[in-house]
Design a protein around this motif. Structure first.
Motif, PDB file in Angstrom:
ATOM      1  N   PHE A  19       0.739  -1.241  -0.124  1.00 51.11           N
ATOM      2  CA  PHE A  19      -0.129   0.129  -0.066  1.00 51.11           C
ATOM      3  C   PHE A  19       0.909   1.297  -0.138  1.00 51.11           C
ATOM      4  O   PHE A  19       0.797   1.931  -0.803  1.00 51.11           O
ATOM      5  CB  PHE A  19      -1.054   0.012   0.945  1.00 51.11           C
ATOM      6  CG  PHE A  19      -1.616   1.428   1.340  1.00 51.11           C
ATOM      7  CD1 PHE A  19      -2.767   1.585   0.802  1.00 51.11           C
ATOM      8  CD2 PHE A  19      -1.249   2.273   2.296  1.00 51.11           C
ATOM      9  CE1 PHE A  19      -3.554   2.747   0.687  1.00 51.11           C
ATOM     10  CE2 PHE A  19      -1.930   3.180   2.504  1.00 51.11           C
ATOM     11  CZ  PHE A  19      -3.232   3.506   1.761  1.00 51.11           C
ATOM     12  N   GLY A  24       2.385   1.854  -3.159  1.00 55.53           N
ATOM     13  CA  GLY A  24       1.637   2.411  -4.263  1.00 55.53           C
ATOM     14  C   GLY A  24       1.518   3.901  -4.067  1.00 55.53           C
ATOM     15  O   GLY A  24       1.736   4.794  -5.151  1.00 55.53           O
ATOM     16  N   VAL A  25       1.129   4.337  -2.620  1.00 52.66           N
ATOM     17  CA  VAL A  25       0.961   5.589  -2.392  1.00 52.66           C
ATOM     18  C   VAL A  25       2.192   6.419  -2.779  1.00 52.66           C
ATOM     19  O   VAL A  25       2.372   7.378  -3.391  1.00 52.66           O
ATOM     20  CB  VAL A  25       0.537   5.755  -1.014  1.00 52.66           C
ATOM     21  CG1 VAL A  25       0.420   7.276  -0.844  1.00 52.66           C
ATOM     22  CG2 VAL A  25      -0.863   5.206  -0.707  1.00 52.66           C
ATOM     23  N   ASN A  65       0.853   2.367  -9.852  1.00 49.73           N
ATOM     24  CA  ASN A  65       0.821   2.558  -8.252  1.00 49.73           C
ATOM     25  C   ASN A  65      -0.316   2.596  -7.565  1.00 49.73           C
ATOM     26  O   ASN A  65      -0.475   2.327  -6.512  1.00 49.73           O
ATOM     27  CB  ASN A  65       2.169   3.164  -8.165  1.00 49.73           C
ATOM     28  CG  ASN A  65       3.406   2.753  -8.300  1.00 49.73           C
ATOM     29  OD1 ASN A  65       3.943   1.789  -7.592  1.00 49.73           O
ATOM     30  ND2 ASN A  65       4.126   3.377  -9.523  1.00 49.73           N
ATOM     31  N   ALA A 125      -2.163   0.391  -4.934  1.00 51.32           N
ATOM     32  CA  ALA A 125      -2.549   0.707  -3.622  1.00 51.32           C
ATOM     33  C   ALA A 125      -4.008   0.263  -3.297  1.00 51.32           C
ATOM     34  O   ALA A 125      -4.298  -0.441  -2.005  1.00 51.32           O
ATOM     35  CB  ALA A 125      -2.522   2.153  -3.063  1.00 51.32           C
ATOM     36  N   ALA A 148       1.340  -5.021  -7.104  1.00 56.27           N
ATOM     37  CA  ALA A 148       0.802  -5.157  -5.585  1.00 56.27           C
ATOM     38  C   ALA A 148       1.178  -6.619  -5.104  1.00 56.27           C
ATOM     39  O   ALA A 148       1.634  -7.013  -4.137  1.00 56.27           O
ATOM     40  CB  ALA A 148      -0.589  -4.680  -5.227  1.00 56.27           C
TER      41      ALA A 148
END
Length: 494
Positions: free
Chosen positions: A146, A149-150, A352, A356, A410
């Motif tokens: 997560f 991704g952020v 990305n 997330a 992910a």
């Protein structure tokens, strides 16, 4: 023996928050380094060779950091000293990279940047295994995904956002645009701040406490060292590498193929060196641990090979493919090329962002499908995303391709580690996580060696076909997941 305590949501949040900064640095590197190299005069067929710095530093740094962090205990703990040291060095490298006055300086700075990020990143993987009980590890790695991704969303978007804000997006020949330079400055600050948060807001178990937990030994039993490699086997690897190098020279093949030959020679030399050095030292221990890998780890190595081959192909060639095919320019000084390069930043931010969201969905997928079938499904979504570049010509619609890539990304960052973690002993968590990085790095070196050769001789030098090869590689990775042994208990508690 007692059970490892469960941690709260916010404790897991704090221990994973540093990955926000790590991925901020990686995302800036992945989306902009090819652009910087081309701006400084690198021909497209040289770019994969310049990128070798990234995987090679991971190959060298991660197992060494894992080995030493397993044996470290200071006032800052076991893993956190490495978090902090890597953050300081990576921040400095991010400030230097976009100001490189020459191509060779940019290439050298990439070595330093990637090595520094790896110094911080490797202990983060082991950190989850150290701190969380088996029932929470899949969630811990998903939390890392997560934050990855952020962090990457914002980092990938930065040049595009700065251009929208009026910052100059073009520069003279040999000069990096201000949009890229300022993005790297912001990245250095964010990387240091995020890792600093984890260093200050977490604690670690002392080695004796870790050893007292009931899951200190892997669920499949202790890991036993294998016999050392026979001299004939080591010599065989050496001779195979030398023979390949001679063949490349005789045929006049692409010089990047020497990387493959060098890998074979280096492995043979490593086995021989481990035999002659005194037992118990770092190198003999690393080689012994590598040869004693659990079966789960060996099967996952194949999955990782095809997964990361695909990712490296995407990182190297997406800018050239999108700028050339979707924006109609191969000239790094043109407005169209730089618009295309910025759009690649948007695409990378998009995948990305989807990653997330996927990190939130993956625990539910695992409960419904199990670890292996969830990973297979996500890898095949990524394959569909990369293969769709062959069909889509409107760059806006490439955002749809990024949905599949995001789910694959992910999954690659979480589920292999969830499948692996229960097979590793607590006292060797760091070194085995470092060795596991071999199977991320080796495919990247293979990709850097082979992709330029394949594109030139089979696909007319068209970067778009590198993305198609990446899609095919993800299809194979998904099939290989089915060979990974997964305990029913592990599936149930994931």
């Amino acid at each position: 023996m007692e059970s490892r305590p469960r941690l709260s949501f916010w404790q897991i949040w704090n221990m994973c928050f540093g990955f926000l900064g790590i991925q901020f640095g990686f995302a800036l590197q992945n989306a902009n380094v090819s652009r910087i190299f081309q701006t400084l005069g690198a021909d497209m067929d040289l770019v994969p060779g310049l990128w070798i710095a990234a995987p090679l530093t991971g190959l060298l740094v991660q197992p060494v950091v894992g080995y030493f962090s397993d044996r470290t205990w200071t006032r800052l703990g076991r893993r956190r000293p490495y978090f902090l040291a890597g953050a300081i060095l990576a921040t400095l490298a991010l400030f230097v990279m976009p100001n490189s006055p020459a191509l060779w300086i940019a290439a050298g700075t990439l070595w330093i940047l990637d090595a520094s990020i790896n110094v911080s990143m490797e202990p983060f993987r082991a950190f989850v295994g150290d701190q969380l009980p088996p029932s929470q590890r899949a969630g811990g790695y998903a939390m890392q995904s997560f934050f990855i991704g952020v962090g990457a969303i914002v980092a990938s978007l930065l040049p595009w956002l700065l251009a929208k804000a009026g910052v100059a997006n073009t520069a003279g020949p040999g000069e990096v645009p201000d949009t890229v330079r300022y993005a790297f400055y912001v990245g250095g600050v964010v990387l240091f701040a995020a890792i600093g948060w984890t260093v200050l807001r977490t604690r670690e178990y002392p080695p004796e406490v870790l050893a007292s937990f009931e899951d200190a030994q892997p669920a499949d039993g202790p890991v036993h060292a294998r016999a050392e490699a026979a001299p004939a086997a080591a010599a065989g690897w050496l001779l195979a590498g030398l023979a390949l190098a001679a063949l490349i020279a005789a045929r006049g093949w692409d010089r990047m193929l020497y990387v493959l030959a060098g890998m074979l020679v280096a492995y043979g030399a490593l086995l021989l060196l481990a035999r002659v050095l005194p037992p118990g030292g770092m190198l003999p221990t690393l080689v012994s641990d590598m040869r004693a890998m659990p079966r789960t780890m060996r099967r996952l190595a194949v999955v990782q090979f095809f997964s990361w081959f695909a990712l490296f192909a995407m990182w190297i060639y997406t800018t050239a493919a999108v700028a050339g095919v979707h924006f109609g320019s191969d000239d790094p000084t043109s407005v169209a090329y730089n618009e295309g390069a910025n759009w690649v930043g948007v695409l990378f931010a998009a995948y990305n962002g989807f990653a997330a969201l996927a990190a939130i969905a993956i625990p539910w997928m695992v409960r419904a499908l199990g670890l292996r079938f969830s990973h297979l499904a996500n890898l095949w979504l990524g394959a569909a995303g990369l293969l769709s570049f062959l069909l889509i010509r409107d760059p806006q619609w490439l955002l749809l391709s990024m949905v599949g890539v995001g789910f694959a990304w992910a999954s690659i960052l979480s589920l292999p580690y969830a499948m692996l973690s229960d097979s590793l002993p607590a006292m060797k968590m760091g070194v085995y996580m470092g060795i596991f990085n071999f199977f991320i790095v080796i495919p990247q070196l293979v990709a850097a060696s082979l992709l330029g050769f394949l594109l030139k001789h089979l696909f007319g030098g068209q970067p778009l076909w590198a993305l198609a090869l990446g899609g095919a590689s993800l299809l194979l990775a998904g099939l290989c997941v089915l060979a990974v042994p997964t305990l029913a208990a592990k599936e149930a508690r994931a």
